[in-house]
Write an enzyme that holds these catalytic residues in place. Structure first.
Site, PDB file in Angstrom:
ATOM      1  CB  THR A   1      -0.950  -0.007   1.212  1.00 44.54           C
ATOM      2  OG1 THR A   1      -1.819   1.114   1.117  1.00 44.54           O
ATOM      3  CG2 THR A   1      -0.205   0.048   2.528  1.00 44.54           C
TER       4      THR A   1
ATOM      5  CD1 TRP B   1      -3.344   3.751  -2.064  1.00 40.44           C
ATOM      6  CD2 TRP B   1      -4.225   5.748  -1.632  1.00 40.44           C
ATOM      7  NE1 TRP B   1      -4.310   3.595  -1.099  1.00 40.44           N
ATOM      8  CE2 TRP B   1      -4.860   4.800  -0.815  1.00 40.44           C
ATOM      9  CE3 TRP B   1      -4.619   7.101  -1.533  1.00 40.44           C
ATOM     10  CZ2 TRP B   1      -5.873   5.145   0.088  1.00 40.44           C
ATOM     11  CZ3 TRP B   1      -5.616   7.432  -0.634  1.00 40.44           C
ATOM     12  CH2 TRP B   1      -6.233   6.457   0.162  1.00 40.44           C
TER      13      TRP B   1
ATOM     14  CE  LYS C   1      -7.794   4.132  -2.925  1.00 36.66           C
ATOM     15  NZ  LYS C   1      -8.454   3.177  -2.047  1.00 36.66           N
TER      16      LYS C   1
HETATM   17  P1  AMP Z   1      -6.478   0.846  -0.079  1.00 35.66           P
HETATM   18  O1  AMP Z   1      -5.564   0.430   0.992  1.00 35.66           O
HETATM   19  O2  AMP Z   1      -5.793   1.224  -1.339  1.00 35.66           O
HETATM   20  O3  AMP Z   1      -7.572  -0.157  -0.276  1.00 35.66           O
HETATM   21  O4  AMP Z   1      -7.189   2.188   0.394  1.00 35.66           O
HETATM   22  C1  AMP Z   1      -7.905   2.271   1.582  1.00 35.66           C
HETATM   23  C2  AMP Z   1      -8.410   3.677   1.767  1.00 35.66           C
HETATM   24  O5  AMP Z   1      -9.274   4.046   0.686  1.00 35.66           O
HETATM   25  C3  AMP Z   1      -9.234   3.888   3.008  1.00 35.66           C
HETATM   26  O6  AMP Z   1      -8.436   4.088   4.150  1.00 35.66           O
HETATM   27  C4  AMP Z   1     -10.039   5.129   2.630  1.00 35.66           C
HETATM   28  O7  AMP Z   1      -9.259   6.303   2.764  1.00 35.66           O
HETATM   29  C5  AMP Z   1     -10.291   4.899   1.153  1.00 35.66           C
HETATM   30  N1  AMP Z   1     -11.593   4.226   0.962  1.00 35.66           N
HETATM   31  C6  AMP Z   1     -11.807   2.918   0.685  1.00 35.66           C
HETATM   32  N2  AMP Z   1     -13.127   2.663   0.576  1.00 35.66           N
HETATM   33  C7  AMP Z   1     -13.776   3.826   0.798  1.00 35.66           C
HETATM   34  C8  AMP Z   1     -15.149   4.227   0.847  1.00 35.66           C
HETATM   35  N3  AMP Z   1     -16.143   3.368   0.620  1.00 35.66           N
HETATM   36  N4  AMP Z   1     -15.421   5.521   1.132  1.00 35.66           N
HETATM   37  C9  AMP Z   1     -14.430   6.410   1.363  1.00 35.66           C
HETATM   38  N5  AMP Z   1     -13.118   6.100   1.327  1.00 35.66           N
HETATM   39  C10 AMP Z   1     -12.789   4.832   1.056  1.00 35.66           C
END
Ligand code: AMP
Length: 526
Positions: A174, A433, A428
């Site tokens: 990540t 990211w 994002k």
């Molecule tokens: P990742 O580790 O790439 O899956 O990203 C996770 C992050 O994406 C979370 O900590 C949030 O900041 C954002 N995120 C994921 N799902 C949502 C959602 N349904 N609504 C808002 N932010 C989200």
């Protein structure tokens, strides 16, 4: 009984119960290929044997660099089955990041889509990868062809190696807010419990009768656990490979009678547009649910799919959570509530899935579940990482064993989580990211630049895009185009700020950090 929760158990179930259920993949020429769980499992076992024959041992990392297709599913099952760790590399990252990640993980082998070989070659020489296995095409000299490797391996040699359910089965990286990406390992137990949890009715309800289309790439956090949940339940699986445009996805949804699809808002917005543009043209009557996650599901998207009889199910998760954390089902108490009330409930991120617990911490400790108090969301649970690989990012874990998500939330009295903001300094865009700090450092490396701050600004299609605010040194001149040219060779194209604006100063906090909230407010006010 002490029954180990491992990928073996999922494979045995797929082989003995779901052998005839279909796995459909989009092929490179645009047609679809059909196979079954029975054939996938047989080939996964051949892969296990083949990996052993080239010297892959339990604990070794085996990378994949590919799109969603049956061969990737074979790797999902076959790599952990030999005790090795499946490391899904994100094909959208810059070669420098990929080189760092493959080194950090210590990848020994890689299973690579033939179509992605040029991108793979851009970083391979800088990695410890010894064996390259090519899927869907000829293998260049020095590499192995996947089909030849499988044909030459004797499935009679397959033995189920004994696996500790706490041993690592897969891993994913990540984005780091500062510095380089961080690795997360998923144990067999984590993947098994996560597959079970996403299959519960209040969660994503993956089930044997469903036809599941994971649009979310298999290089994103176990494709949200859907391949394992589908193999465990016997759901038909439809895999779109690299064709993620609305027309191709709609064609798959219609012809394969997809019932449950999942992905980030960016891929489903154009699908909604296509449905709206020609009502009745695409028969999506089989599709009952679209799971939206990775970024907030816009209310208009939920409303829009309702018009076509498709329920949007809003989910929140993270790489550190395998990834599903919460799911936004309408609670029983609101079953008879007006549409608008239900819509508001569905636009929230929802309640934690089984074996995940949530709380939020403000400046003065844990905040009440009153739907109004802001705090940083902390989680713990059976599918939550206990640490990052190599001890990176230790500050993300609390002394009492919770993981700090970096998401700023309110929590309703019934435990419904609403993401309000992000404490972590990342952007994002389209579900991927972008590190604002990395862009800032690169900009500030230019001799004409005194200070640079990069902030996320809302974007209709991509969710967020980076905007750079630059303060020049006294007497220095440089244009936005010159700065962009400076960034271009160092970052993936989609990382480059859409706009670079010049300012006299950047607002700062008392401790001298950029006040990005102030910059975002300024942007909002035009
Ligand atoms: P990742 O580790 O790439 O899956 O990203 C996770 C992050 O994406 C979370 O900590 C949030 O900041 C954002 N995120 C994921 N799902 C949502 C959602 N349904 N609504 C808002 N932010 C989200």
């Amino acid at each position: 009984m002490d029954f180990p929760l491992t990928v073996h158990a999922i494979v045995r179930r797929a082989r003995s119960l779901h052998f005839a259920r279909e796995v459909v993949s989009r092929l490179p020429d645009g047609s679809v290929g059909r196979t079954t769980y029975g054939a996938v499992v047989e080939r996964a076992e051949r892969l296990t044997v083949a990996l052993g024959s080239i010297g892959i041992a339990p604990g070794d990392r085996v990378a994949t660099f590919g799109w969603n297709h049956a061969e990737h599913l074979e790797a999902y099952l076959g790599v952990p089955s030999c005790g090795a760790v499946l490391h899904t590399l994100n094909v959208r990252l810059h070669p420098d990041e990929l080189a760092y990640i493959a080194n950090h993980a210590g990848d020994r082998a890689a299973i690579v889509d033939a179509s992605l070989l040029p991108q793979f070659e851009a970083f391979r020489a800088r990695t410890p990868i010894e064996h390259v296995i090519v899927v869907g095409g000829e293998a260049p000299a020095g590499m192995l062809a996947y089909e030849e490797l499988l044909a030459a391996s004797d499935p009679a040699l397959f033995v189920e190696v004994e696996l500790d359910e706490q041993s690592a089965a897969s891993c994913c990286y990540t984005s780091g807010t500062t510095g380089m990406p961080k690795g997360v390992l998923y144990s067999h137990r984590c993947l098994a419990l996560h597959a079970l949890s996403v299959s519960t009715v209040d969660s994503l309800a993956v089930a044997q009768r469903e036809t599941v289309l994971p649009v979310v790439p298999m290089f994103h956090v176990n494709a949200w656990g859907l391949p394992y949940a589908a193999a465990m339940t016997g759901a038909k699986l439809v895999l779109p490979a690299s064709r993620l445009d609305a027309a191709s996805l709609l064609e798959l949804i219609v012809t394969e009678q997809v019932t449950l699809a999942a992905g980030v808002p960016t891929v489903f917005l154009p699908i909604l547009e296509a449905l709206d543009a020609a009502p009745g043209r695409h028969d999506v009557s089989a599709l009952h649910t679209v799971v939206i996650g990775g970024a907030a599901a816009p209310r208009a998207l939920i409303e829009g799919f309702d018009r076509h009889g498709v329920q949007v199910l809003h989910a929140w998760g993270m790489t550190e959570m395998a990834p599903i954390g919460t799911v936004g089902r309408v609670p029983a108490e609101l079953a008879g509530a007006p549409y608008e009330t239900q819509l508001s409930a569905r636009a929230k991120q929802g309640r934690p899935v089984p074996f995940v617990e949530a709380r939020a911490r403000g400046d003065e400790g844990l905040v009440p579940w009153d739907g109004a108090s802001y705090g940083e969301l902390e989680v713990r649970g059976a599918s939550v990482a206990a640490q990052y690989m190599g001890g990176d990012g230790a500050e993300s874990f609390t002394a009492d064993g919770w993981f700090r998500t970096g998401d700023v939330v309110t929590i309703d009295p019934d435990g419904t989580v609403v993401i309000q903001d992000r404490a972590k300094d990342l952007i994002k865009s389209g579900g991927e990211w972008i590190s604002s700090v990395a862009l800032e450092n690169a900009l500030m490396g230019h001799p004409a630049v005194a200070e640079a701050a990069v902030v996320a600004v809302p974007h209709e299609r991509w969710g967020e895009r980076p905007l750079a605010v630059v303060v020049l040194r006294d007497g220095a001149t440089v244009t936005a185009d010159e700065l962009r040219a400076e960034l271009e060779p160092r970052f993936a194209r989609w990382w480059l700020p859409d706009e670079i604006v010049f300012a006299d100063a950047i607002p700062k906090t008392a401790t001298g950090k950029f006040r990005k909230t102030a910059l975002r407010d300024l942007h909002r006010r035009g």
